[in-house]
Design an enzyme around this catalytic site. Sequence first.
Site, PDB file in Angstrom:
ATOM      1  N   SER A 194       0.786  -1.234   0.000  1.00 58.67           N
ATOM      2  CA  SER A 194       0.000   0.000   0.000  1.00 58.67           C
ATOM      3  C   SER A 194       0.818   1.284   0.000  1.00 58.67           C
ATOM      4  O   SER A 194       0.258   2.358  -0.224  1.00 58.67           O
ATOM      5  CB  SER A 194      -0.952   0.010   1.198  1.00 58.67           C
ATOM      6  N   ASP A 214     -11.130  -6.523   0.034  1.00 55.09           N
ATOM      7  CA  ASP A 214     -10.427  -5.478   0.776  1.00 55.09           C
ATOM      8  C   ASP A 214      -9.830  -6.101   2.031  1.00 55.09           C
ATOM      9  O   ASP A 214     -10.162  -7.235   2.405  1.00 55.09           O
ATOM     10  CB  ASP A 214     -11.411  -4.371   1.167  1.00 55.09           C
TER      11      ASP A 214
END
Length: 612
Positions: free
Chosen positions: A313, A352
Amino acid sequence: MNVHRFRFQAFAGAIVLVALILTSRLVYLQIVGNEAYSERADGNRLRIIMQPAPRGVIRDRNGVILATSRLSYSVTLYPIQTTKEQTDEVIKRLGKLLSIPPDEIRAKWKKMGQVARPVRIMQDVDPETIHIIAENQRHLPGVSIEPITIRYYPKGKFLSHVLGYTGEITDRELTKLSDQGYRAGDIIGKTGIERVFDAELRGEPGRQQIEVDARGKPMRILASVPPVPGKDLTLTIDANLQQVAENHLVGFHGSVVAMDPNNGEVLALASAPSFDPNWFAGRISPALWKQINDGTERPMLNRAISSVYPPGSIFKVVTHAAAMEGGYAGWNSYFNSTGIYYLPGSGKAFRDWKKGGFGRVDFKRALVMSIDTVYYELSQRMGRNAAESADYMARFARSLGLGRPTGILLPHEAKGLIPDTRWKRERFKEKWYAGESVNMSIGQGYVQVSPIQATVMYAALANGGKVLRPKLVRPAAEVEKDDPMPPDEGVHPLRWKAETWRMLHVALEETVRAGTGGAAQVPGFPAAGKTGSAQAANGEKLKTHGWFAGYAPAVNPKIAVVAMKETAGHGGSVAAPVAGAVFKRFFGVPDPKAATASAKPASASVDPAEGD
């Protein structure tokens, strides 16, 4: 009577002939060949001995000595006037006394002894070895114990991947460097700064003309030219920050990089596991060499610059900026986060990190909470198709310094990988698939980044878009070296919209203040950054690499830090606390956990065990 006279005359004539031959030979030796034979005689009793210069001292930015020289002793074998059999006997005895294979000594002798130069058999010998040689001196003609200076690293393993180590020049290295004044037996830098700046650090060797006896034993010095010490170097490294970084890597595989985002000076560069460069000062044992090179530890590997990983990320800033600059999302964009994204046309589901999602969120919150499904959706939106979107993301990643060496002047820097459709076609002979764009948008799939590249990227975010080459030496000795970075790279800052920069700065600051990066908080100096948790294959299981990349203060940043721990867990829990400790040390903020790097990290607003 005539017969006797004839014999006498013949005998007298023979004597006269022999006398003439001897006289002519003596005349030749004394007059005609005098100069040549005098030179040969001098060669038998005179030796030119090279004296290595003390290497230059290496210090940190505050004057802390990191590498110097110390007095030691070597076992040296001088050329001796003996038969090959006698020389072989000396080599066998010496090998047995020193526990060195005679063939190893013989190889050195063959390379150096033929040019009448002393051969250093062993360096940094201990008192016991000196005593053994002295006791057996009468059986070891030509063998001497001599004082020398050797490289010494007073802090042992500290900063070893930056400093590197020294060792005797190999035949292969000599072939490349002989035209630069290097000779067999020289000690040269093998890795790190020692290697890159070897010409500056090594100085100019001295020379001694000595008289030796027939057994090669030195008798007296006839002439001497002293060596010129090497130049000292001052690094950009701050030893205090480096120590904090290394303390937090104990027991892990990983790295920490800290850099001044305003000028590119590297303040800390740690890699673990590490090695002690003093191991290589003498003759390294086969057992230790096997330990260094075998197994999974790989202590010689500089993980900060030579290893690449999926960034996870921390890569989302690339996708975020690409979407802002292309007009695909902005301050007023909203997304419905349900915890799952279905790829159009395939029905394939991408999940997710948070089950159930976050509900309706704006674009800024997507970065703060690291909501994967928002970036999945954008990966299909930024172009006429997923392949075009991938190429678009790749251009932004490369503009931030990813996918190419940063230009740091250390050996073996990895290039990393920013994939695009052309790369996929050339590498696999296949087209680009939509699911690959999904993975790329969150720094997974084919994307590979080194910690030093991630540092350069976040430093560019901190300074408003200037991609800098990391610098290790002060003031600017590096500019004299070959620059691996193309001349235009890092010169022109990124020309992004003001709202793009504002969005990134606000979101990254909030990520540390109220998002997944809470463990990197610094009282009085608000930090900005992003956590990352990247899935990577490790044997048959998937393990998680933990990342944190950021800078502080959030306004007018003075330091950028990247912390990465291999297969250690989520970035919020294993990497953010490391960056927080480095930030605190830099700003002089007391850190109650400084003495226990393995202490439980500060809690984040979001449970780091679940998020990035």
